[in-house]
Design an enzyme around this catalytic site. Structure first.
Site, PDB file in Angstrom:
ATOM      1  N   CYS A 182      39.066 -97.375 -51.795  1.00  0.00           N
ATOM      2  CA  CYS A 182      38.899 -97.369 -53.040  1.00  0.00           C
ATOM      3  C   CYS A 182      39.121 -96.375 -53.818  1.00  0.00           C
ATOM      4  O   CYS A 182      38.915 -96.211 -55.149  1.00  0.00           O
ATOM      5  CB  CYS A 182      37.284 -97.834 -53.318  1.00  0.00           C
ATOM      6  SG  CYS A 182      36.751 -99.439 -52.748  1.00  0.00           S
ATOM      7  N   HIS A 192      32.433 -93.207 -60.141  1.00  0.00           N
ATOM      8  CA  HIS A 192      32.654 -94.206 -59.480  1.00  0.00           C
ATOM      9  C   HIS A 192      31.777 -95.436 -59.513  1.00  0.00           C
ATOM     10  O   HIS A 192      32.241 -96.444 -59.813  1.00  0.00           O
ATOM     11  CB  HIS A 192      32.610 -93.719 -57.771  1.00  0.00           C
ATOM     12  CG  HIS A 192      33.398 -94.826 -57.007  1.00  0.00           C
ATOM     13  ND1 HIS A 192      34.739 -95.434 -57.044  1.00  0.00           N
ATOM     14  CD2 HIS A 192      32.880 -95.248 -55.858  1.00  0.00           C
ATOM     15  CE1 HIS A 192      34.744 -96.116 -56.221  1.00  0.00           C
ATOM     16  NE2 HIS A 192      33.684 -96.244 -55.382  1.00  0.00           N
ATOM     17  N   GLU A 242      25.836 -90.457 -55.763  1.00  0.00           N
ATOM     18  CA  GLU A 242      27.007 -89.588 -56.919  1.00  0.00           C
ATOM     19  C   GLU A 242      25.857 -88.891 -57.747  1.00  0.00           C
ATOM     20  O   GLU A 242      26.490 -87.908 -58.291  1.00  0.00           O
ATOM     21  CB  GLU A 242      27.836 -90.848 -57.588  1.00  0.00           C
ATOM     22  CG  GLU A 242      28.843 -90.407 -58.393  1.00  0.00           C
ATOM     23  CD  GLU A 242      29.862 -91.537 -58.785  1.00  0.00           C
ATOM     24  OE1 GLU A 242      29.494 -92.471 -58.712  1.00  0.00           O
ATOM     25  OE2 GLU A 242      30.720 -90.987 -59.513  1.00  0.00           O
ATOM     26  N   LYS A 277      32.578 -99.724 -64.535  1.00  0.00           N
ATOM     27  CA  LYS A 277      32.693-101.013 -63.740  1.00  0.00           C
ATOM     28  C   LYS A 277      31.853-102.249 -64.276  1.00  0.00           C
ATOM     29  O   LYS A 277      31.977-103.312 -63.846  1.00  0.00           O
ATOM     30  CB  LYS A 277      32.361-100.569 -62.465  1.00  0.00           C
ATOM     31  CG  LYS A 277      33.295 -99.766 -61.646  1.00  0.00           C
ATOM     32  CD  LYS A 277      33.172 -99.535 -60.256  1.00  0.00           C
ATOM     33  CE  LYS A 277      34.313 -98.810 -59.690  1.00  0.00           C
ATOM     34  NZ  LYS A 277      34.425 -97.356 -59.827  1.00  0.00           N
ATOM     35  N   HIS A 292      34.567-103.781 -59.765  1.00  0.00           N
ATOM     36  CA  HIS A 292      35.306-102.615 -59.033  1.00  0.00           C
ATOM     37  C   HIS A 292      36.500-103.084 -58.491  1.00  0.00           C
ATOM     38  O   HIS A 292      36.490-103.950 -57.475  1.00  0.00           O
ATOM     39  CB  HIS A 292      34.326-102.448 -57.916  1.00  0.00           C
ATOM     40  CG  HIS A 292      34.667-101.081 -57.006  1.00  0.00           C
ATOM     41  ND1 HIS A 292      35.809-100.696 -57.431  1.00  0.00           N
ATOM     42  CD2 HIS A 292      34.134-100.772 -55.719  1.00  0.00           C
ATOM     43  CE1 HIS A 292      36.033 -99.628 -56.239  1.00  0.00           C
ATOM     44  NE2 HIS A 292      35.016 -99.795 -55.336  1.00  0.00           N
ATOM     45  N   PHE A 338      35.666 -96.366 -48.363  1.00  0.00           N
ATOM     46  CA  PHE A 338      35.410 -96.544 -47.093  1.00  0.00           C
ATOM     47  C   PHE A 338      36.125 -95.476 -46.379  1.00  0.00           C
ATOM     48  O   PHE A 338      37.236 -95.028 -46.776  1.00  0.00           O
ATOM     49  CB  PHE A 338      35.612 -97.873 -46.404  1.00  0.00           C
ATOM     50  CG  PHE A 338      34.783 -98.889 -46.870  1.00  0.00           C
ATOM     51  CD1 PHE A 338      33.366 -98.556 -47.631  1.00  0.00           C
ATOM     52  CD2 PHE A 338      34.761-100.292 -46.428  1.00  0.00           C
ATOM     53  CE1 PHE A 338      32.528 -99.513 -47.835  1.00  0.00           C
ATOM     54  CE2 PHE A 338      33.646-101.175 -46.880  1.00  0.00           C
ATOM     55  CZ  PHE A 338      32.590-100.931 -47.675  1.00  0.00           C
TER      56      PHE A 338
END
Lengths: 261, 397
Positions: free
Chosen positions: B165, B293, B304, B322, B327, B385
């Site tokens: 991502c 994010h 975060e 988002k 996402h 990831f």
């Protein structure tokens, strides 16, 4: 763009690590075809070691061997290049999606990302340095080298480059043949200190000159995207100056001038 | 070597669940209208929402490049038709020469949706894939930059970044390195990722999908809504007559912690944000807004918030967008860099969509309604990831 090679590694058919392979790559000892078995990823914690598939094993073996002499391997920024990624994992998910409920293994899914091998390396090495994973089809090694040398040139720090590819499972193998597994690693530094060769890279917007060796070690290059590193690895092993052309795209290649330090 | 930063974003476009181009995204941010809908994607897990790009099925590639046809390259095609992007690249090609413009793009799954169709299209008992399935032009990661490079008539180097991502953001950072190294004068950079069953079922298996539209930063947030899209930028060194926002800096890091769980205190996120600020030569106080994010999962948003608080304290407003786009995975970093540019143009901090108040455990200044205020510099976060982190700093042109 310039960089200096301070270490190299290789795992492939009849090439079980750099020390054993160096005379074969240099042409001073005979090379014979032999199956490349997935190396044991000793750097991984026991659980991850047991579960690691062939793709991760080859990538980590090349990364581990290339950094064996590093005082702190965690300090290296990394570049992992692979044309195919982990085909066993992606193929396993594609098969699972054919079941009516489409249930996918959660572990398989997080291992399906193209940066899985890099992720395992940074966990195993305890490294929080940046890491880039690249694809690039048959030009994956050249793509990794381009990005890694760009980082050396602009960030002024040594980096680890790892190229790795393994054959895809059926039915993908029929549409994307890969003849054998192969992995190679280089540690690239901005200065000549402790280096044995210098690399000077130029991008050329023309196809690489046709060159299809059919015999011996040279013929391996076409069988696996990571094995496209072989002409460079052979020049490094032979400690000779050379001009190596690595295809990047169908109509573009990298010209690498190798000089001895 | 000349200084790496800043670079001019002399053209940019995004394709999202709101539609093609920046205009629908800009209007939706202003009006607080999201683009997420109950999932109608064939073969998806039940009872989820998605951020699908409207009309993507009808997009046709040019006949000479038809071999590249797949959902991901259709997203790329839709993007370069939007906001005059292809025309801006053509003008840059005249300025610099086709060989002096790189294409550096991020994607997590490229055209794997085409492979899913090929698997599903086999007759029962058949194992081989259909003869018309073209792996190299669709599934292969390089299919994305190869398509855009051919379509835009460019002859510079092409790279494909796949760091889950963070792919789109990392691609912009690496494009900047190729320009700084003198290999090229400009780069088409960004990210493209399409909906596919692999991703939807994968996140479902990890129990990370929300049953409704995602609500990042909410106290009762319950997961991700997967989206798709494209974010493309044209990066060049600033020159006298050039216009557009600036890429002021970028920074990356690895967690070295776990494959799919973030470092609990956000160590990697902190490192990436600090590296981006250092690259831009800015202090945290000089940032006016942070685009998080902010996926909407319990773990990501809590991590975060902790990382944000370590770097920015409680004073810099932040939010995730988002809730509008979903996402978009490997495209999200590039799309959100363009959201950052819109926020600068509009003087807008877009508060998280669909939430009344931020998680009471959070310590940062999470915006939940739109705030009109001058925005000169935005930091945008992407995490993925494999423990991949990347932050970009976007500034006023």
């Amino acid at each position: 763009m310039k960089a200096f090679v301070t270490a190299a590694s290789v795992f492939g058919p009849g090439l079980p690590g750099w020390a054993a392979s160096e005379p074969m790559l240099a042409g001073t000892a005979p090379w014979t075809m032999a199956e490349a078995l997935p190396p044991v990823p000793a750097i991984l914690a026991a659980g991850d070691r047991r579960r690691a598939g062939a793709t991760v094993r080859f990538a980590l073996a090349a990364a581990t061997e290339a950094t064996a002499a590093e005082p702190d391997r965690a300090a290296l920024e990394t570049f992992f290049a692979s044309g195919n990624g982990d085909g066993a994992v992606v193929g396993g998910i594609l098969d699972a999606l054919q079941d009516p409920d489409g249930a996918v293994s959660p572990t398989l899914f997080h291992n399906s990302v193209h940066n899985a091998a890099a992720g395992y390396w940074h966990i195993a090495a305890g490294s929080t340095m940046p890491s880039l994973s690249l694809g690039g089809h048959d030009g994956a090694f050249a793509a990794g080298l381009l990005a890694a040398m760009g980082a050396v040139a602009t960030r002024g720090r040594p980096v680890l480059l790892v190229a790795y590819d393994t054959p895809l499972p059926a039915p993908l193998d029929a549409v994307r043949p890969t003849d054998f597994p192969f992995a190679a690693g280089l540690v690239l530094a901005p200065g000549a200190q402790g280096a044995w060769a210098g690399l000077d890279l130029r991008y050329v917007a023309e196809p690489a000159p046709a060159d299809s060796p059919t015999e011996g070690l040279d013929a391996l290059a076409a069988g696996n995207p990571a094995a496209r590193a072989l002409p460079l690895l052979r020049a490094l092993a032979a400690r000779r100056s050379a001009l190596v052309r690595l295809p990047l795209l169908e109509d573009a290649h990298l010209e690498i001038r190798v000089t001895q330090c | 070597m000349r200084a790496m930063w800043p670079l001019r974003i002399s053209a940019g476009t995004a394709v999202t669940a709101l539609g093609a181009g920046l205009a629908p995204l800009r209007a939706a941010l202003r009006d607080r209208r999201g683009g997420l809908l109950p999932c109608a994607f064939p073969g998806a897990p039940p009872d989820i929402w998605i951020g699908a790009v409207p009309g993507i099925e009808a997009v046709a590639l040019t006949p000479d490049l038809a071999a590249y046809d797949c959902r991901n390259n259709r997203l790329a095609e839709l993007a370069l038709r939007s906001d005059g992007f292809a025309e801006a690249v053509a003008a840059a090609r005249e300025r610099h020469g086709a060989e002096r413009i790189a294409v550096v793009l991020g994607t997590s799954t490229a055209g794997i949706e085409q492979t899913e169709q090929a698997y599903a299209g086999r007759t029962p008992g058949e194992t081989a894939l259909p003869a018309d399935f073209d792996y190299g032009h669709t599934h292969d990661l390089r299919a994305l930059p190869a398509y855009l490079r051919a379509r835009l008539g460019l002859r510079g180097p092409a790279l494909v970044v796949s760091t889950a991502c963070t792919s789109g953001a990392r691609a912009m950072m690496e494009a900047a390195a190729l320009i700084a190294a003198g290999l090229v004068d400009a780069a088409v950079a960004g990210g493209v990722d399409s909906l596919c069953r692999l991703t939807l079922h994968g996140f479902s298996a990890l129990e990370l999908l929300s049953p409704g539209p995602c609500r990042p930063c909410a106290g009762d947030r319950d997961g991700i809504t997967i989206g798709e899209g494209a974010g493309l930028v044209l990066l060049e060194r600033p020159f006298d007559s050039s216009r557009g926002p600036l890429l002021l800096g970028a920074g990356a890091s690895s967690d070295g912690h776990h494959m799919s769980s973030p470092h609990p205190e956000g160590l990697g996120a902190v490192n990436a944000m600090r590296a981006a600020l250092a690259a831009a030569g800015l202090t945290p106080a000089e940032i006016d807004y942070v685009n998080l994010h902010g996926t909407g999962t319990r773990a990501n948003d809590a991590m975060e918030d902790s990382a944000m608080h370590q770097v920015f304290g409680a004073t810099v407003p932040c939010s995730s967008t988002k809730g509008w786009t979903g996402h978009a995975l490997g495209a999200s970093g590039a799309i959100e860099a363009l959201v950052a540019a819109l926020c600068i143009e509009e003087g807008l901090v877009p508060g998280c969509l669909g939430i009344a108040a931020a998680d009471p455990a959070f310590r940062t200044d999470v915006a939940t309604g739109n705030r009109a205020r001058p925005v000169r510099r935005v930091l945008s976060n992407s995490f993925g990831f494999g423990g991949s982190n990347c932050s970009l700093v976007i500034g006023q042109g």
